[in-house]
Design a protein around this motif. Structure first.
Motif, PDB file in Angstrom:
ATOM      1  N   VAL A 185     -14.774  -6.278   6.326  1.00 52.70           N
ATOM      2  CA  VAL A 185     -14.314  -7.638   6.609  1.00 52.70           C
ATOM      3  C   VAL A 185     -12.793  -7.671   6.528  1.00 52.70           C
ATOM      4  O   VAL A 185     -12.201  -7.241   5.527  1.00 52.70           O
ATOM      5  N   HIS A 186     -12.160  -8.171   7.580  1.00 48.86           N
ATOM      6  CA  HIS A 186     -10.700  -8.239   7.635  1.00 48.86           C
ATOM      7  C   HIS A 186     -10.198  -9.443   6.841  1.00 48.86           C
ATOM      8  O   HIS A 186     -10.778 -10.527   6.886  1.00 48.86           O
ATOM      9  N   ASP A 187      -9.094  -9.241   6.101  1.00 47.37           N
ATOM     10  CA  ASP A 187      -8.466 -10.307   5.302  1.00 47.37           C
ATOM     11  C   ASP A 187      -9.461 -10.966   4.350  1.00 47.37           C
ATOM     12  O   ASP A 187      -9.561 -12.192   4.260  1.00 47.37           O
ATOM     13  N   LEU A 188     -10.201 -10.137   3.656  1.00 50.18           N
ATOM     14  CA  LEU A 188     -11.179 -10.650   2.692  1.00 50.18           C
ATOM     15  C   LEU A 188     -10.459 -11.214   1.470  1.00 50.18           C
ATOM     16  O   LEU A 188      -9.589 -10.565   0.894  1.00 50.18           O
ATOM     17  N   LYS A 189     -10.828 -12.414   1.076  1.00 52.52           N
ATOM     18  CA  LYS A 189     -10.248 -13.034  -0.113  1.00 52.52           C
ATOM     19  C   LYS A 189     -11.184 -12.810  -1.299  1.00 52.52           C
ATOM     20  O   LYS A 189     -12.299 -13.320  -1.333  1.00 52.52           O
ATOM     21  N   VAL A 190     -10.701 -12.015  -2.263  1.00 58.31           N
ATOM     22  CA  VAL A 190     -11.507 -11.703  -3.440  1.00 58.31           C
ATOM     23  C   VAL A 190     -11.432 -12.876  -4.416  1.00 58.31           C
ATOM     24  O   VAL A 190     -10.334 -13.345  -4.742  1.00 58.31           O
ATOM     25  N   PRO A 191     -12.567 -13.413  -4.878  1.00 53.25           N
ATOM     26  CA  PRO A 191     -12.547 -14.525  -5.837  1.00 53.25           C
ATOM     27  C   PRO A 191     -11.789 -14.167  -7.109  1.00 53.25           C
ATOM     28  O   PRO A 191     -11.775 -13.013  -7.540  1.00 53.25           O
ATOM     29  N   LYS A 192     -11.167 -15.162  -7.690  1.00 48.39           N
ATOM     30  CA  LYS A 192     -10.424 -14.937  -8.937  1.00 48.39           C
ATOM     31  C   LYS A 192     -11.374 -14.568 -10.073  1.00 48.39           C
ATOM     32  O   LYS A 192     -12.499 -15.050 -10.128  1.00 48.39           O
ATOM     33  N   GLY A 193     -10.894 -13.720 -10.961  1.00 53.78           N
ATOM     34  CA  GLY A 193     -11.707 -13.306 -12.103  1.00 53.78           C
ATOM     35  C   GLY A 193     -12.495 -12.044 -11.861  1.00 53.78           C
ATOM     36  O   GLY A 193     -13.044 -11.472 -12.792  1.00 53.78           O
ATOM     37  N   LEU A 194     -12.575 -11.594 -10.592  1.00 50.44           N
ATOM     38  CA  LEU A 194     -13.282 -10.357 -10.290  1.00 50.44           C
ATOM     39  C   LEU A 194     -12.288  -9.210 -10.200  1.00 50.44           C
ATOM     40  O   LEU A 194     -11.158  -9.386  -9.743  1.00 50.44           O
ATOM     41  N   HIS A 195     -12.701  -8.029 -10.606  1.00 47.40           N
ATOM     42  CA  HIS A 195     -11.799  -6.880 -10.593  1.00 47.40           C
ATOM     43  C   HIS A 195     -12.520  -5.659 -10.027  1.00 47.40           C
ATOM     44  O   HIS A 195     -13.746  -5.617  -9.944  1.00 47.40           O
ATOM     45  N   THR A 212     -11.571  -4.080   3.696  1.00 48.40           N
ATOM     46  CA  THR A 212     -11.234  -3.139   4.764  1.00 48.40           C
ATOM     47  C   THR A 212     -10.855  -1.804   4.143  1.00 48.40           C
ATOM     48  O   THR A 212      -9.987  -1.750   3.263  1.00 48.40           O
ATOM     49  N   PRO A 213     -11.471  -0.694   4.572  1.00 51.68           N
ATOM     50  CA  PRO A 213     -11.133   0.601   3.975  1.00 51.68           C
ATOM     51  C   PRO A 213      -9.712   1.027   4.289  1.00 51.68           C
ATOM     52  O   PRO A 213      -9.168   0.712   5.351  1.00 51.68           O
ATOM     53  N   LEU A 214      -9.122   1.739   3.362  1.00 51.53           N
ATOM     54  CA  LEU A 214      -7.770   2.262   3.518  1.00 51.53           C
ATOM     55  C   LEU A 214      -7.864   3.709   3.999  1.00 51.53           C
ATOM     56  O   LEU A 214      -8.371   4.583   3.289  1.00 51.53           O
ATOM     57  N   LYS A 215      -7.400   3.970   5.224  1.00 53.43           N
ATOM     58  CA  LYS A 215      -7.424   5.319   5.777  1.00 53.43           C
ATOM     59  C   LYS A 215      -6.045   5.937   5.633  1.00 53.43           C
ATOM     60  O   LYS A 215      -5.059   5.382   6.112  1.00 53.43           O
ATOM     61  N   LYS A 216      -5.994   7.101   4.956  1.00 56.91           N
ATOM     62  CA  LYS A 216      -4.707   7.716   4.672  1.00 56.91           C
ATOM     63  C   LYS A 216      -4.734   9.205   5.010  1.00 56.91           C
ATOM     64  O   LYS A 216      -5.768   9.865   4.918  1.00 56.91           O
ATOM     65  N   CYS A 217      -3.560   9.702   5.372  1.00 56.64           N
ATOM     66  CA  CYS A 217      -3.347  11.129   5.599  1.00 56.64           C
ATOM     67  C   CYS A 217      -2.352  11.621   4.557  1.00 56.64           C
ATOM     68  O   CYS A 217      -1.201  11.167   4.535  1.00 56.64           O
ATOM     69  N   TYR A 218      -2.815  12.494   3.666  1.00 57.46           N
ATOM     70  CA  TYR A 218      -1.960  13.023   2.610  1.00 57.46           C
ATOM     71  C   TYR A 218      -1.493  14.429   2.974  1.00 57.46           C
ATOM     72  O   TYR A 218      -2.288  15.265   3.419  1.00 57.46           O
ATOM     73  N   ASP A 219      -0.202  14.682   2.784  1.00 55.74           N
ATOM     74  CA  ASP A 219       0.325  16.029   2.984  1.00 55.74           C
ATOM     75  C   ASP A 219      -0.116  16.922   1.835  1.00 55.74           C
ATOM     76  O   ASP A 219      -0.001  16.545   0.662  1.00 55.74           O
ATOM     77  N   LEU A 220      -0.622  18.101   2.175  1.00 54.80           N
ATOM     78  CA  LEU A 220      -0.997  19.073   1.156  1.00 54.80           C
ATOM     79  C   LEU A 220       0.240  19.857   0.742  1.00 54.80           C
ATOM     80  O   LEU A 220       0.976  20.379   1.589  1.00 54.80           O
ATOM     81  N   ALA A 221       0.475  19.942  -0.555  1.00 50.35           N
ATOM     82  CA  ALA A 221       1.689  20.536  -1.092  1.00 50.35           C
ATOM     83  C   ALA A 221       1.335  21.506  -2.211  1.00 50.35           C
ATOM     84  O   ALA A 221       0.162  21.620  -2.611  1.00 50.35           O
ATOM     85  N   PRO A 222       2.332  22.229  -2.750  1.00 52.79           N
ATOM     86  CA  PRO A 222       2.062  23.083  -3.914  1.00 52.79           C
ATOM     87  C   PRO A 222       1.662  22.250  -5.121  1.00 52.79           C
ATOM     88  O   PRO A 222       2.033  21.075  -5.239  1.00 52.79           O
ATOM     89  N   ARG A 223       0.906  22.839  -6.017  1.00 53.67           N
ATOM     90  CA  ARG A 223       0.568  22.165  -7.264  1.00 53.67           C
ATOM     91  C   ARG A 223       1.818  21.979  -8.112  1.00 53.67           C
ATOM     92  O   ARG A 223       2.779  22.761  -8.006  1.00 53.67           O
TER      93      ARG A 223
END
Length: 430
Positions: free
Chosen positions: A148-158, A270-281
């Motif tokens: 759901v786009h622009d979903l408003k989360v009710p107050k008090g929920l986490h 709405t899910p967050l789609k991300k591309c992370y660069d792989l780096a040295p530890r």
């Protein structure tokens, strides 16, 4: 108006399906379709499982919600037996009705459904098969969640958990492709570590230069630790290895995901789609040296999708009706029971059969309960049932005073009877 983009359906598994083949088995697969917000011509199909009456699929589909408005959205699931020659044989049908309110709730809290398979509506051949199988075509487990786009989360929920999908990695191995690449996921801080695999989640091993896992993990939030440091971000790390290397798994790349509380709330609907660069530890000299000979000084990239789930304990309890067209399974409230182990409602006949004849797992819904589509349970009760229940209520209200007097009279009669018996025993002894 709820701006729903997708309805995500996970077809998990089925139980006790009918044997459609001569050898006493079936090759079942499931077709997912819908109506309402979902286009009628859109269908998705699982793979077929050979010679199984209890198939396990765990396959995910995203049904597009094209229409912005609909009186009712329905997700339909039909199970067939795969045949090489001729038409596939029908094995069972079930559907789930979704109102706008329910679609919005599913964006915050995904729900698991246990569906009892039945006949398709208006199909005489399905009804004949249903009756021939003693009205038991098996059960189907599915999971629903909406985007759901622009979903408003009710107050008090986490946020109570994160659903992280590891889609794909593009590896830069210096010209040497990985033989068995896998990703190890480590929750950090207030995120709980799993009790297995040394406190880490692990994807499957794939022999590919750019492994496509498409595997999902549930990262739970430790409420106690989160309460102590509520401002700290949510963090989990991902490390890619090659499992076929000796003496130890060969390191292929590392990244860390960090989400603030606001970012976590943002990826609820709405899910967050991300591309992370792989780096040295971090603080690893050997990894730093290896990064010098890789092109662009990078180990590659990791593609993930992150969804947050709101604490389900803070939301109203979900009452799931039996999603089957068979009228006998939608009888009045006396014929339905809730299973407290999963919070689902089941027909009493199937419930008794599944739990060995006990009804102590839950209670029947009342007339004031509301189904997810907004329909009150009272609409499933006939006028006779309502009139009987109203008559019982009126009888109890009217009889409160007389019941108290009757109780006192009974006590007096019992005491007199006891005294007479005691006197008779004394006479016998004398």
């Amino acid at each position: 108006m709820v701006d729903c983009r997708f309805i995500e359906v996970t077809v998990a598994q089925a139980h006790d399906l009918i044997a459609a083949d001569v050898g006493g088995a079936s090759d079942p697969f499931c077709i997912v379709s819908g109506r309402g917000r979902i286009p009628k011509d859109y269908t998705a199909k699982t793979t077929f499982k050979k010679a199984s009456l209890d198939p396990i699929w765990n396959e995910h589909f995203a049904l597009p919600a094209v229409k912005k408005k609909a009186n009712k959205t329905v997700v339909a699931l039909t199970v067939f037996d795969h045949d090489r020659i001729g038409e596939d044989d029908f094995m069972g049908y079930a559907e789930i009705g979704l109102s706008d309110e329910r679609i919005q709730t599913l964006a915050m809290v995904p729900t698991n459904y246990m569906l009892f398979l039945g006949p398709r509506k208006g199909r005489a051949d399905d009804e004949e098969l249903f009756n021939a199988c003693s009205k038991n075509l098996g059960r189907l487990e599915v999971r629903l969640r909406t985007v759901v786009h622009d979903l408003k989360v009710p107050k008090g929920l986490h946020v109570s958990s994160f659903e992280v999908t590891y889609i794909q990695a593009k590896l830069n191995c210096g010209g040497k492709p990985a033989r068995q690449a896998y990703c190890s996921v480590s929750p950090v801080g207030c995120l709980k570590k799993p009790k297995t695999n040394g406190g880490k989640f692990k994807t499957s091993q794939l022999a590919a230069p750019d492994p496509k896992w498409d595997e999902r993990f549930q990262l739970q939030v430790d409420e106690k630790k989160r309460g102590e440091k509520p401002e700290e971000p949510f963090v989990f790390t991902s490390t890619v290895f090659d499992a076929k290397s000796k003496p130890a798994d060969y390191f292929l790349g590392f990244c860390a995901a960090e989400l603030t509380a606001a970012q976590a709330q943002g990826c609820v609907g709405t899910p967050l789609k991300k591309c992370y660069d792989l780096a040295p530890r971090l603080k690893n000299a050997e990894d730093a040296k290896r990064s010098e000979w890789t092109k662009k000084k990078s180990f590659g990239a990791l593609y993930v999708e992150i969804r947050a789930t709101i604490d389900s304990l803070a939301t109203p309890p979900v009452i799931v009706p039996v999603p089957c067209n068979n009228e006998e399974l939608l009888n009045p409230s006396k014929e339905v029971r809730m299973d407290v182990t999963d919070g689902q409602w089941y027909p009493i006949e199937s419930f008794l059969e599944f739990y060995g004849g006990t009804t102590e797992w839950g209670m029947a819904p009342q007339k004031d309960d509301i189904f997810p589509d907004g329909q009150p349970v009272s609409t499933l009760l006939s006028d006779d049932d309502e009139s009987e229940s109203d008559a019982e209520e009126s009888d109890t209200e009217a009889g409160d005073g007389s019941n108290a007097e009757d109780g006192e009279q009974k006590k007096e009669e019992e005491t007199k009877k006891r005294e007479a018996e005691e006197a008779a025993e004394k006479k016998k002894k004398e």
